[in-house]
Write an enzyme that holds these catalytic residues in place. Structure first.
Site, short mmCIF file in Angstrom:
data_model
loop_
_atom_site.label_atom_id
_atom_site.label_comp_id
_atom_site.label_asym_id
_atom_site.label_seq_id
_atom_site.Cartn_x
_atom_site.Cartn_y
_atom_site.Cartn_z
N THR A 1 12.75 29.77 -4.33
CA THR A 1 12.19 29.16 -5.53
C THR A 1 12.35 30.09 -6.73
O THR A 1 12.77 29.67 -7.81
CB THR A 1 10.70 28.84 -5.29
OG1 THR A 1 10.58 28.06 -4.10
CG2 THR A 1 10.09 28.10 -6.46
N CYS B 1 12.59 34.70 -1.91
CA CYS B 1 11.98 33.42 -2.27
C CYS B 1 13.05 32.59 -2.98
O CYS B 1 13.47 32.95 -4.09
CB CYS B 1 10.80 33.66 -3.20
SG CYS B 1 10.04 32.13 -3.77
N CYS C 1 14.11 27.69 2.11
CA CYS C 1 12.82 28.30 1.75
C CYS C 1 12.50 29.28 2.86
O CYS C 1 12.60 28.92 4.05
CB CYS C 1 11.73 27.23 1.65
SG CYS C 1 10.05 27.91 1.52
N1 DGL Z 1 9.12 31.09 0.35
C1 DGL Z 1 9.40 30.49 -0.91
C2 DGL Z 1 10.85 30.03 -1.01
O1 DGL Z 1 11.73 30.58 -0.34
C3 DGL Z 1 8.48 29.49 -1.53
C4 DGL Z 1 7.25 28.99 -0.89
C5 DGL Z 1 6.25 28.51 -1.92
O2 DGL Z 1 5.59 29.37 -2.51
O3 DGL Z 1 6.17 27.30 -2.18
O4 DGL Z 1 11.17 29.14 -1.77
#
Ligand code: DGL
Length: 217
Positions: free
Chosen positions: A71, A69, A175
């Protein structure tokens, strides 16, 4: 080797599937947090309190955890590394590779608002993208669309066409949810830009760690 893969949702599944395919002898344990999805609109403080206990639990069953992730990786990897007892592989936008590959000097980074606002992402740009133009399309609702499997292709096309008009010849998927629409984006680009996403780099990193780690079982 037992590999934990963590994300807020289906983005991590794309990474877990890629690892499983590349490392068939490893045990891949994928954990996602559908209760708190989406992470991209949460504060760093909220994310720390949500993610730390999940990774602590996952660390009891694994030798290494891929924080699949962007984020979480771009905002929390340092406090998480202090709190979690196994190595963490961070996943973050491939700014360095994009800056090296662009011929026009313009590349796009598609990522959540929280990733784009992170100190780490700013550092990546300040360090590796000096003299380049980085275009950041508004992808705030992309992960929700992908999680719900209701993708507005027209909307994505508009945003991708816009980054091409701005001169981008590289599009970074910052993402992991967006890995699921890599094919769609490549089709929309139709040769105007290349798409970068980190699954191969994650697997290379895991191969290195596998050589260092003595499996517990
Ligand atoms: N898959 C996640 C990322 O790579 C975030 C998606 C989310 O929860 O907003 O940032």
């Amino acid at each position: 080797m037992r590999i934990g893969v963590f994300d807020s949702g289906v983005g991590g599944k794309s990474v877990a599937d890629a690892i499983h395919k590349a490392m068939p002898n490893a045990e891949v344990i994928f954990v996602y947090d559908h209760v708190n999805f989406p992470y991209g609109s949460k504060t760093t403080e909220e994310l720390i309190s949500i993610v730390t206990p999940i990774l602590q639990e996952l660390a009891t069953k694994t030798d290494v955890i891929v924080v699949a992730c962007n984020t979480v990786s771009t905002n929390l990897i340092e406090p998480l590394r202090e709190a979690i007892s196994v190595p963490l592989v961070a996943v973050e936008p491939m700014v360095k590779v994009a800056a090296e590959q662009t011929k026009t000097g313009v590349f796009a980074v598609c990522a959540t608002p929280r990733t784009l606002a992170s100190v780490r992402y700013q550092w990546l740009k300040d360090t590796f993208a000096i003299g380049k133009t980085v275009v950041e399309p508004d992808c705030a609702d992309w992960s929700r669309m992908i999680e719900a499997n209701s993708i507005n292709e027209q909307k994505i096309k508009q945003q991708i066409d816009e980054v091409c008009r701005a001169g981008a010849d590289v599009v970074v998927l910052g993402c992991t949810h967006y890995h699921w629409i890599e094919g769609l984006i490549t089709k929309i680009l139709d040769g105007r830009a290349v798409v970068l996403q980190p699954e191969k780099a994650i697997i290379r990193q895991l191969d290195r760690i596998a050589k260092e780690i003595e499996p517990i079982v």
